[in-house]
Design a protein around this motif. Structure first.
Motif, PDB file in Angstrom:
ATOM      1  N   SER A 153     -26.783  46.736  53.886  1.00  0.00           N
ATOM      2  CA  SER A 153     -27.402  48.057  53.901  1.00  0.00           C
ATOM      3  C   SER A 153     -28.917  47.955  54.071  1.00  0.00           C
ATOM      4  O   SER A 153     -29.548  48.848  54.633  1.00  0.00           O
ATOM      5  N   VAL A 154     -29.478  46.838  53.606  1.00  0.00           N
ATOM      6  CA  VAL A 154     -30.917  46.626  53.814  1.00  0.00           C
ATOM      7  C   VAL A 154     -31.212  46.542  55.309  1.00  0.00           C
ATOM      8  O   VAL A 154     -32.153  47.152  55.818  1.00  0.00           O
ATOM      9  N   ILE A 155     -30.364  45.777  56.006  1.00  0.00           N
ATOM     10  CA  ILE A 155     -30.555  45.635  57.446  1.00  0.00           C
ATOM     11  C   ILE A 155     -30.408  46.977  58.136  1.00  0.00           C
ATOM     12  O   ILE A 155     -31.225  47.370  58.974  1.00  0.00           O
ATOM     13  N   GLN A 156     -29.363  47.711  57.726  1.00  0.00           N
ATOM     14  CA  GLN A 156     -29.092  48.996  58.337  1.00  0.00           C
ATOM     15  C   GLN A 156     -30.284  49.941  58.196  1.00  0.00           C
ATOM     16  O   GLN A 156     -30.693  50.602  59.130  1.00  0.00           O
ATOM     17  N   ARG A 157     -30.838  49.979  56.972  1.00  0.00           N
ATOM     18  CA  ARG A 157     -31.976  50.870  56.754  1.00  0.00           C
ATOM     19  C   ARG A 157     -33.235  50.322  57.404  1.00  0.00           C
ATOM     20  O   ARG A 157     -34.054  51.085  57.901  1.00  0.00           O
ATOM     21  N   GLY A 158     -33.348  49.005  57.401  1.00  0.00           N
ATOM     22  CA  GLY A 158     -34.519  48.389  58.012  1.00  0.00           C
ATOM     23  C   GLY A 158     -34.648  48.750  59.477  1.00  0.00           C
ATOM     24  O   GLY A 158     -35.736  49.012  59.979  1.00  0.00           O
ATOM     25  N   VAL A 159     -33.485  48.812  60.149  1.00  0.00           N
ATOM     26  CA  VAL A 159     -33.483  49.164  61.564  1.00  0.00           C
ATOM     27  C   VAL A 159     -34.074  50.551  61.760  1.00  0.00           C
ATOM     28  O   VAL A 159     -34.858  50.801  62.665  1.00  0.00           O
ATOM     29  N   LEU A 160     -33.720  51.471  60.857  1.00  0.00           N
ATOM     30  CA  LEU A 160     -34.254  52.830  60.946  1.00  0.00           C
ATOM     31  C   LEU A 160     -35.752  52.852  60.664  1.00  0.00           C
ATOM     32  O   LEU A 160     -36.505  53.603  61.268  1.00  0.00           O
ATOM     33  N   PHE A 161     -36.153  52.008  59.737  1.00  0.00           N
ATOM     34  CA  PHE A 161     -37.551  51.963  59.320  1.00  0.00           C
ATOM     35  C   PHE A 161     -38.454  51.581  60.490  1.00  0.00           C
ATOM     36  O   PHE A 161     -39.572  52.078  60.615  1.00  0.00           O
ATOM     37  N   VAL A 162     -37.904  50.711  61.342  1.00  0.00           N
ATOM     38  CA  VAL A 162     -38.676  50.224  62.476  1.00  0.00           C
ATOM     39  C   VAL A 162     -39.067  51.366  63.419  1.00  0.00           C
ATOM     40  O   VAL A 162     -40.058  51.291  64.132  1.00  0.00           O
ATOM     41  N   TYR A 163     -38.294  52.472  63.382  1.00  0.00           N
ATOM     42  CA  TYR A 163     -38.621  53.644  64.180  1.00  0.00           C
ATOM     43  C   TYR A 163     -40.043  54.134  63.939  1.00  0.00           C
ATOM     44  O   TYR A 163     -40.638  54.799  64.756  1.00  0.00           O
ATOM     45  N   MET A 164     -40.556  53.841  62.746  1.00  0.00           N
ATOM     46  CA  MET A 164     -41.840  54.418  62.380  1.00  0.00           C
ATOM     47  C   MET A 164     -43.023  53.671  62.970  1.00  0.00           C
ATOM     48  O   MET A 164     -44.127  54.161  62.957  1.00  0.00           O
ATOM     49  N   PHE A 165     -42.772  52.460  63.463  1.00  0.00           N
ATOM     50  CA  PHE A 165     -43.870  51.692  64.021  1.00  0.00           C
ATOM     51  C   PHE A 165     -44.089  52.073  65.474  1.00  0.00           C
ATOM     52  O   PHE A 165     -43.232  51.833  66.316  1.00  0.00           O
TER      53      PHE A 165
END
Lengths: 320, 309
Positions: free
Chosen positions: A143-155
Motif C-alpha cells: 500500500s505504501v507503493i500504491q500511495r507513493g505512486v499517487l504522491f509522485v503526481y505532485m512533483f
C-alpha cells in the motif's frame, strides 16, 4: 419510456452541441486555413483561402526543394559538364541547400518519434509488471507503493529539472549527443511511469480474479497468468496507457529545451517549432503547416483507436 | 422519493487483510514475486524522482554552476527569493491561473458531459471531435491561438473591434501581462476540459438508469433529478478531478510558456531564473522548493476545507 419532444428545446440543444464543437475545433480550423493561405490573404477573416498555397507543406516535407535555391548558372554548368561524377554533382548542389534557414522538419519529427515511441514502450513494459504486482499480489509495503505512486503526481517537471540536469551533467551524460539522448529518454520514461502504473493498476483490478484462480488450478504460474490472461484481457487499457505515455513524451518541452540546448541535431518537434517561431524565418503559413504536421500524427493515432481508448477508459469505471 | 440503498460489495481479493502469522509457502512466494515485479519501477521512481527532489532541497542551500563545486550559502537563496517582488507577482499569477482554469475546466467538463450523455444523431463523431484539444500537442496549437488574438490579422480583433465595435482600437490581448493571463486561462480550459468531460461521462454512464425512471415516476423535475441523483453520483469523481487539476495546473509550464511570454506563473518564473540570463541555478532550486511547499499548503487547505475529509 416515451417522452414528448419539444422542438424549441431540441433546437436549443442542437445549438448547444454546435457551440461545444465550434469551441473545440475552431483553433484547428484556423490552423488549417492559415497554413494554406498566401501572405496577402492573412488579413482576410474568412477561413477559406482565396487561393490554395501548398508551398509551406512542400518545403517542410522536402518535396521539390532540391533545385529551388540553386542559381541558373550553376544548373547550366552542371548540364554542360557531364564528366562530373554523381557525388561531385551532389556536393555542388548541397552547397545551395540547407543554408540553415529551412526548418529540418523531418529530422525533428524523427527525433520526436524515436524518443516518444521508446520511452512509452519502456514505461508500459515496466508498468505492466509493477501494476500487476501492487494490484493483485499481497505483500508488506504494497500500500505504501500504491500511495507513493499517487504522491509522485505532485512533483512538477520544474522540481525535477534542476537536480536531474545537474546530476546528468556531473555524470558526464550531457557532454555527448548519445548521452543526452539517453538522458532525455530516461527522463521521459520516468515521467510517464507513475501515470502508467496508476492507470494499469486501476484496470487490472477490474479483471475478474476468478479467471486467474481457474488458471492457477490448472497449474499456470503467475507469470503465465500475466502473459496469457492479464495482458490479452487488458489490451485496450495497455494501448490507452501506451498512447497516453507517447503523448506526454511527444509534447514535452521543458526538459528537451534544457537538455538539447547545444545539440541542434537532436531537437524534438516542440523545441524545433518554438525556435522556428522566434527566428527570422517565422511566417504564418510555415508555422501553421508545421503545427498541422506535428498535430496530425498524434490525432490520427488517437482517432484510429479512439473507440478502444474511450471504451478502455470508460470500462475502468463501469466494470466491477 | 425513495431512499437509495447502496450495496456494499465484498472486499475484492486484493483488499483482503494480509495474514502475516502462519503464512504458508504460497503466500511467501507471492510476496517475493510481488516485490520482484514491482522492484524495477520502484527503483526507477526512487532514483530519478524522489532522490532528485531531495537533492533539489539540498541544492537550494548552495550556490552552484552546472558542473563544479557547490558553495554553501545557507539561507541566502531563500532570502533573495522571498524579498523579490517578481516572486510575489509570480505567486499571485499562479493562484489566479490555478483557481480560474480549474473552475472553468471542471464546470465546462461537467456541462459537456451532461450534454454528451444525451442521445443525438452523430453523437460518437461529436464525442471524438471534442477530444481533439486534449489530444493535440501543446506546441501545435499555441500558434493558432496566438494568431486568433493577433492584433493585425486575428479573428478575435476582427469580431470584437470591426464587427461589434467593443474595443476602440485593435490591440494585442496576449501582449500585456494583465490580459494575457486570461487568454492563458481560456487556453488551459480549452485544452483540458475534454479530459474532465471524459472522466465524468464514464461515471455518468455507470449510473443506474432505473434511478432516473423511478424519480420520473415520482414526478421529479430535471433539476431535482440532477441534484438528487446525478450530483451525488459524480461527486467523488468531480472532487478527485478538481484535486488533480489543481496539482497539474499549479505545475503547468508548457501551456503557459509556449502560449505567451507575458504570463510568469511560478514554473515559468523558475525556468527563466534558472536557465536564462545569469542562470541562477541556486535560486532556481529554491523557487522549485517554495513552489512545492505552496502546492502542499494549497492541497491541505483544499482537502480540509473544501472536501472536508
Amino acid at each position: 419510456m416515451v417522452k414528448k419532444k419539444n422542438p424549441l428545446k431540441s433546437f436549443g440543444f442542437f445549438l448547444l452541441v454546435l457551440a461545444i464543437v465550434a469551441f473545440s475545433i475552431f483553433p484547428f480550423v484556423q490552423m488549417l486555413s492559415l497554413s494554406l493561405k498566401y501572405q496577402w490573404d492573412w488579413g482576410n477573416p474568412s477561413l477559406i483561402p482565396r487561393k490554395i498555397n501548398l508551398e509551406a507543406y512542400k518545403e517542410l516535407l522536402n518535396i521539390g526543394q532540391d533545385l529551388k535555391n540553386v542559381p541558373e548558372s550553376v544548373l547550366t554548368l552542371l548540364e554542360e559538364t557531364p564528366e562530373l561524377t554523381s557525388q561531385q554533382r551532389a556536393a555542388i548542389l548541397a552547397k545551395y541547400q540547407s543554408t540553415g534557414e529551412v526548418f529540418p522538419f523531418l529530422r525533428y519529427f524523427g527525433n520526436s518519434l524515436l524518443l516518444s515511441l521508446s520511452a512509452a514502450l519502456f514505461s508500459v513494459c515496466l508498468a505492466i509488471f509493477g501494476a500487476y504486482s501492487f494490484s493483485r499480489l499481497r505483500y508488506r509495503g504494497r500500500s505504501v507503493i500504491q500511495r507513493g505512486v499517487l504522491f509522485v503526481y505532485m512533483f512538477g517537471g520544474i522540481l525535477l529539472l534542476i537536480p536531474l540536469y545537474r546530476l546528468f551533467a556531473s555524470m558526464g551524460l550531457l557532454s555527448t549527443p548519445t548521452g543526452t539522448f539517453f538522458g532525455l529518454l530516461v527522463v521521459y520514461m520516468v515521467q510517464t511511469l507513475p501515470v502508467s502504473l496508476y492507470m494499469l493498476g486501476n484496470y487490472f483490478r477490474t479483471v475478474p480474479f476468478s479467471l486467474e484462480e481457474a488458471a492457477m488450478l490448472e497449474g499456470a504460474s503467475r507469470m503465465g497468468i500475466i502473459m496469457k490472461i492479464i495482458i490479452p484481457l487488458s489490451a485496450s487499457a495497455i494501448a490507452t496507457v501506451y498512447i497516453y505515455s507517447f503523448m506526454i513524451a511527444w509534447n514535452e518541452y521543458l526538459f528537451a529545451s534544457v537538455f538539447l540546448k547545444n545539440y541542434k541535431m537532436l531537437y524534438t518537434l516542440p523545441i524545433g517549432l518554438k525556435t522556428l517561431f522566434v527566428s527570422k524565418n517565422a511566417i504564418w503559413d510555415r508555422i501553421m503547416s508545421a503545427s498541422m504536421l506535428t498535430a496530425v500524427p498524434v490525432m490520427a493515432l488517437f482517432m484510429s483507436i479512439q473507440n478502444k481508448i474511450t471504451g478502455g477508459m470508460a470500462a475502468g469505471g463501469v466494470k466491477e | 422519493m425513495r431512499e437509495l440503498k447502496i450495496r456494499k460489495p465484498a472486499l475484492p481479493h486484493d483488499q483482503q487483510p494480509i495474514v502475516l502469522a502462519g503464512m504458508n509457502a504460497r503466500a511467501l512466494r507471492e510476496q517475493r514475486f510481488g516485490w520482484a515485479l514491482v522492484f524495477p519501477s520502484v527503483f526507477i521512481i526512487l532514483a530519478l524522482i524522489l532522490y532528485p527532489v531531495v537533492y533539489n532541497i539540498y541544492l537550494s542551500f548552495f550556490e552552484f554552476k552546472l558542473t563544479g563545486d557547490n558553495i554553501f550559502v545557507g539561507l541566502r537563496n531563500y532570502l533573495g527569493v522571498i524579498t523579490d517582488s517578481e516572486f510575489h507577482l509570480a505567486v499571485r499569477a499562479t493562484l489566479v491561473y490555478v483557481v480560474f482554469s480549474t473552475v472553468g475546466t471542471t464546470l465546462l467538463g461537467l456541462g459537456v458531459a451532461l450534454v454528451m450523455n444525451k442521445k443525438f444523431p452523430l453523437r460518437s463523431f461529436v464525442r471524438s471531435l471534442i477530444l481533439l484539444p486534449y489530444v493535440a500537442p501543446v506546441i501545435s496549437v499555441v500558434f493558432s491561438w496566438q494568431f486568433i488574438f493577433d492584433p493585425v490579422n486575428g479573428i478575435f480583433m476582427d469580431v470584437f473591434h470591426n464587427k461589434l465595435g467593443l474595443f476602440a482600437e485593435r490591440f494585442s490581448l496576449i501582449g500585456s501581462p494583465d490580459t494575457a493571463i486570461w487568454v492563458a486561462i481560456l487556453f488551459g480550459i480549452w485544452k483540458n476540459f475534454p479530459f474532465t468531460y471524459l472522466m465524468i461521462l464514464s461515471r455518468l454512464q455507470a449510473i443506474d438508469e432505473t434511478l432516473y425512471e423511478a424519480a420520473e415516476v415520482d414526478g421529479a423535475s430535471g433539476w431535482q433529478k440532477f441534484k438528487s441523483i446525478t450530483l451525488p453520483e459524480v461527486y467523488f469523481v468531480v472532487s478527485a478531478l478538481i484535486l488533480l487539476r489543481v496539482i497539474w495546473n499549479f505545475n503547468k509550464f508548457e501551456e503557459v510558456y509556449l502560449l505567451t511570454s507575458n504570463v510568469k506563473v511560478l514554473s515559468v518564473y523558475t525556468y527563466l531564473k534558472a536557465f536564462t540570463g545569469t542562470m541562477d541555478l541556486g535560486q532556481g532550486s529554491t523557487l522549485a522548493v517554495l513552489q512545492f511547499v505552496i502546492l502542499i499548503g494549497f492541497i491541505l487547505f483544499y482537502v480540509k476545507k473544501v472536501l472536508k475529509w
